[in-house]
Design a protein around this motif. Structure first.
Motif, PDB file in Angstrom:
ATOM      1  N   PHE A  60       0.831  -1.200   0.000  1.00  0.00           N
ATOM      2  CA  PHE A  60       0.000   0.000   0.000  1.00  0.00           C
ATOM      3  C   PHE A  60       0.869   1.255   0.000  1.00  0.00           C
ATOM      4  O   PHE A  60       0.671   2.170  -0.815  1.00  0.00           O
ATOM      5  CB  PHE A  60      -0.918  -0.012   1.220  1.00  0.00           C
ATOM      6  CG  PHE A  60      -1.802   1.204   1.347  1.00  0.00           C
ATOM      7  CD1 PHE A  60      -3.063   1.210   0.784  1.00  0.00           C
ATOM      8  CD2 PHE A  60      -1.365   2.334   2.026  1.00  0.00           C
ATOM      9  CE1 PHE A  60      -3.886   2.340   0.897  1.00  0.00           C
ATOM     10  CE2 PHE A  60      -2.177   3.458   2.134  1.00  0.00           C
ATOM     11  CZ  PHE A  60      -3.440   3.457   1.564  1.00  0.00           C
ATOM     12  N   PHE A  61       1.843   1.312   0.913  1.00  0.00           N
ATOM     13  CA  PHE A  61       2.687   2.501   1.000  1.00  0.00           C
ATOM     14  C   PHE A  61       3.617   2.630  -0.202  1.00  0.00           C
ATOM     15  O   PHE A  61       3.925   3.748  -0.637  1.00  0.00           O
ATOM     16  CB  PHE A  61       3.485   2.490   2.303  1.00  0.00           C
ATOM     17  CG  PHE A  61       2.687   2.915   3.498  1.00  0.00           C
ATOM     18  CD1 PHE A  61       2.237   4.214   3.614  1.00  0.00           C
ATOM     19  CD2 PHE A  61       2.368   2.008   4.501  1.00  0.00           C
ATOM     20  CE1 PHE A  61       1.485   4.622   4.712  1.00  0.00           C
ATOM     21  CE2 PHE A  61       1.620   2.391   5.599  1.00  0.00           C
ATOM     22  CZ  PHE A  61       1.173   3.702   5.707  1.00  0.00           C
ATOM     23  N   ALA A  62       4.067   1.495  -0.725  1.00  0.00           N
ATOM     24  CA  ALA A  62       4.905   1.559  -1.927  1.00  0.00           C
ATOM     25  C   ALA A  62       4.112   2.117  -3.105  1.00  0.00           C
ATOM     26  O   ALA A  62       4.596   2.961  -3.862  1.00  0.00           O
ATOM     27  CB  ALA A  62       5.447   0.170  -2.260  1.00  0.00           C
ATOM     28  N   LEU A  63       2.871   1.657  -3.265  1.00  0.00           N
ATOM     29  CA  LEU A  63       2.024   2.159  -4.347  1.00  0.00           C
ATOM     30  C   LEU A  63       1.698   3.631  -4.140  1.00  0.00           C
ATOM     31  O   LEU A  63       1.708   4.429  -5.095  1.00  0.00           O
ATOM     32  CB  LEU A  63       0.735   1.348  -4.433  1.00  0.00           C
ATOM     33  CG  LEU A  63      -0.258   1.762  -5.524  1.00  0.00           C
ATOM     34  CD1 LEU A  63       0.368   1.636  -6.914  1.00  0.00           C
ATOM     35  CD2 LEU A  63      -1.544   0.929  -5.438  1.00  0.00           C
ATOM     36  N   ARG A  64       1.434   4.022  -2.920  1.00  0.00           N
ATOM     37  CA  ARG A  64       1.139   5.428  -2.641  1.00  0.00           C
ATOM     38  C   ARG A  64       2.340   6.301  -2.966  1.00  0.00           C
ATOM     39  O   ARG A  64       2.208   7.407  -3.497  1.00  0.00           O
ATOM     40  CB  ARG A  64       0.736   5.589  -1.171  1.00  0.00           C
ATOM     41  CG  ARG A  64       0.201   6.977  -0.861  1.00  0.00           C
ATOM     42  CD  ARG A  64      -0.219   7.089   0.569  1.00  0.00           C
ATOM     43  NE  ARG A  64      -0.613   8.460   0.878  1.00  0.00           N
ATOM     44  CZ  ARG A  64      -0.813   8.917   2.111  1.00  0.00           C
ATOM     45  NH1 ARG A  64      -0.641   8.121   3.137  1.00  0.00           N
ATOM     46  NH2 ARG A  64      -1.164  10.162   2.302  1.00  0.00           N
ATOM     47  N   GLU A  65       3.542   5.787  -2.641  1.00  0.00           N
ATOM     48  CA  GLU A  65       4.758   6.531  -2.956  1.00  0.00           C
ATOM     49  C   GLU A  65       4.919   6.683  -4.464  1.00  0.00           C
ATOM     50  O   GLU A  65       5.297   7.744  -4.960  1.00  0.00           O
ATOM     51  CB  GLU A  65       5.958   5.781  -2.365  1.00  0.00           C
ATOM     52  CG  GLU A  65       7.180   6.623  -2.140  1.00  0.00           C
ATOM     53  CD  GLU A  65       8.191   5.891  -1.266  1.00  0.00           C
ATOM     54  OE1 GLU A  65       8.414   6.340  -0.130  1.00  0.00           O
ATOM     55  OE2 GLU A  65       8.731   4.882  -1.722  1.00  0.00           O
ATOM     56  N   PHE A  66       4.643   5.616  -5.197  1.00  0.00           N
ATOM     57  CA  PHE A  66       4.744   5.639  -6.658  1.00  0.00           C
ATOM     58  C   PHE A  66       3.754   6.645  -7.249  1.00  0.00           C
ATOM     59  O   PHE A  66       4.122   7.461  -8.113  1.00  0.00           O
ATOM     60  CB  PHE A  66       4.454   4.238  -7.199  1.00  0.00           C
ATOM     61  CG  PHE A  66       4.599   4.106  -8.694  1.00  0.00           C
ATOM     62  CD1 PHE A  66       5.791   3.688  -9.257  1.00  0.00           C
ATOM     63  CD2 PHE A  66       3.541   4.404  -9.543  1.00  0.00           C
ATOM     64  CE1 PHE A  66       5.927   3.564 -10.635  1.00  0.00           C
ATOM     65  CE2 PHE A  66       3.661   4.291 -10.916  1.00  0.00           C
ATOM     66  CZ  PHE A  66       4.864   3.874 -11.460  1.00  0.00           C
ATOM     67  N   ILE A  67       2.511   6.602  -6.795  1.00  0.00           N
ATOM     68  CA  ILE A  67       1.476   7.476  -7.348  1.00  0.00           C
ATOM     69  C   ILE A  67       1.722   8.930  -6.957  1.00  0.00           C
ATOM     70  O   ILE A  67       1.480   9.860  -7.743  1.00  0.00           O
ATOM     71  CB  ILE A  67       0.079   7.036  -6.878  1.00  0.00           C
ATOM     72  CG1 ILE A  67      -0.232   5.632  -7.402  1.00  0.00           C
ATOM     73  CG2 ILE A  67      -0.990   8.017  -7.334  1.00  0.00           C
ATOM     74  CD1 ILE A  67      -0.249   5.521  -8.909  1.00  0.00           C
ATOM     75  N   THR A  68       2.227   9.159  -5.744  1.00  0.00           N
ATOM     76  CA  THR A  68       2.465  10.523  -5.274  1.00  0.00           C
ATOM     77  C   THR A  68       3.436  11.259  -6.181  1.00  0.00           C
ATOM     78  O   THR A  68       3.294  12.470  -6.424  1.00  0.00           O
ATOM     79  CB  THR A  68       3.016  10.501  -3.836  1.00  0.00           C
ATOM     80  OG1 THR A  68       2.043   9.908  -2.978  1.00  0.00           O
ATOM     81  CG2 THR A  68       3.319  11.907  -3.354  1.00  0.00           C
ATOM     82  N   LEU A  69       4.431  10.556  -6.698  1.00  0.00           N
ATOM     83  CA  LEU A  69       5.442  11.186  -7.538  1.00  0.00           C
ATOM     84  C   LEU A  69       5.108  11.076  -9.018  1.00  0.00           C
ATOM     85  O   LEU A  69       5.977  11.250  -9.869  1.00  0.00           O
ATOM     86  CB  LEU A  69       6.805  10.555  -7.255  1.00  0.00           C
ATOM     87  CG  LEU A  69       7.318  10.773  -5.829  1.00  0.00           C
ATOM     88  CD1 LEU A  69       8.652  10.098  -5.622  1.00  0.00           C
ATOM     89  CD2 LEU A  69       7.421  12.255  -5.503  1.00  0.00           C
ATOM     90  N   SER A  70       3.858  10.780  -9.335  1.00  0.00           N
ATOM     91  CA  SER A  70       3.394  10.714 -10.717  1.00  0.00           C
ATOM     92  C   SER A  70       2.179  11.623 -10.859  1.00  0.00           C
ATOM     93  O   SER A  70       1.314  11.651  -9.977  1.00  0.00           O
ATOM     94  CB  SER A  70       3.018   9.278 -11.101  1.00  0.00           C
ATOM     95  OG  SER A  70       4.112   8.403 -10.917  1.00  0.00           O
TER      96      SER A  70
END
Length: 330
Positions: free
Chosen positions: A91-101
């Motif tokens: 969840f946090f990895a995906l959130r990190e990915f989406i946050t910087l996109s």
């Protein structure tokens, strides 16, 4: 070592491995800390470059500590808690990915679907041991559903790019990460309740490969293969890292259901997938104009750099998991 471990129960065997791993990590951490203190005290004109290398090595150490700790906590608390724990990491990895996109208003429904429907369902399927459904749920059903949801949002601007970005994030952060707890739940004849050894094997060989590749690349620099993507990725250090990771896997055959040659082959597959996946994620970071997924001031996850720490594992785990299932006909 093999005879010693055979005389212990599964719990005692894993406990002994944990003691060995945390002991090695502690020794290396103390050595790196002392070396870092000496670098601080130096006035050498090249000290800045050495400090940069030291920070990168600290990053690898932090990754190793995080993986070992997550693995230990998951094993102690049981398969169900371990699955939930890795779901939180995803969840946090995906959130990190989406946050910087970049995202648009038309992506909101797809994002809600990804975080609060797809991710929990994927890990629930893993926990239910429905491995046939687990392997196709995201690549088939989710990848067909997400573009439909986005199209219904009535926002066609950069439609392909936006959906590809979200699908790629789900594939790496959710699909890839979900294969780690899946390994815990695999059962082999004569190897029941020892899935934690497979996770240990995977994490240890991949991390060994990454550390060796990093150290040799800095110690014996060669021409980068893709300098616009990574200045540290060189064929010589990469081959050495994969070779050392494979040899370590061969030496760890006694904790796996594999014969020595099989363990060597599985370790090589995992190391190749993990190291090349790490290179792919570097290319994505360059595309976003960042050097770290957890850059200070840009990440809102509270888990700064988490994706940097697990990206190799997210690529290696699916390759390793499906190779194991295919080989043993599971």
């Amino acid at each position: 070592m093999n005879n010693f471990l055979r005389g212990l129960t599964a719990t005692q065997q894993i406990g002994a491995l944990f003691i060995a791993v945390f002991g090695i990590l502690s020794i290396v951490t103390v050595w790196a800390f002392v070396r870092n203190l000496r670098e601080h005290a130096s006035d050498d004109p090249e000290s800045e470059a050495r400090m940069l290398e030291a920070r990168r090595f600290w990053g690898l150490l932090k990754t190793s500590w995080m993986m070992a700790t997550v693995f230990w906590v998951g094993w102690v608390l049981g398969d169900t808690v371990a699955t939930v724990l890795f779901a939180i990491v995803g969840f946090f990895a995906l959130r990190e990915f989406i946050t910087l996109s970049p995202t648009r208003r038309g992506d909101h429904r797809s994002l809600v679907l990804a975080f609060f429907v797809v991710l929990p369902l994927q890990f629930w399927i893993v926990g239910s041991k429905m491995f046939d459904l687990f392997t196709v749920f995201i690549p088939v059903y989710v990848f067909l559903a997400l573009p439909v949801v986005s199209a219904l949002a009535n926002d066609p601007q950069r439609f392909l790019e936006r959906n590809a970005k979200l699908q790629w994030g789900i594939m790496v952060c959710v699909y890839g990460m979900s294969h780690v707890p899946a390994l815990l739940l695999l059962d082999f004849p004569g190897y029941r309740d020892k899935g934690a050894f497979l996770v240990f094997f995977l994490v240890f060989v991949v991390q060994t490969c990454m550390v060796v590749q990093h150290l040799l690349g800095r110690r014996f620099p060669h021409t980068p293969v893709a300098p616009q993507v990574s200045q540290s990725f060189q064929w010589a250090s990469w081959l050495a890292g994969v070779a050392v990771g494979g040899l370590v896997g061969g030496l760890l055959t006694f904790i796996t259901p594999f014969k020595p040659g099989q363990a060597l082959g599985m370790a090589l597959l995992a190391c190749v997938a993990g190291s090349l996946g790490h290179l792919v994620m570097k290319a994505l970071k360059r595309d976003r104009g960042i050097t770290s997924w957890g850059m200070q001031g840009m990440s809102v996850t509270g888990a700064g750099g988490l994706l940097d720490r697990v990206d190799a594992l997210c690529f290696a785990a699916p390759v390793f998991f499906h190779s194991v299932r295919w080989y043993f006909g599971l």
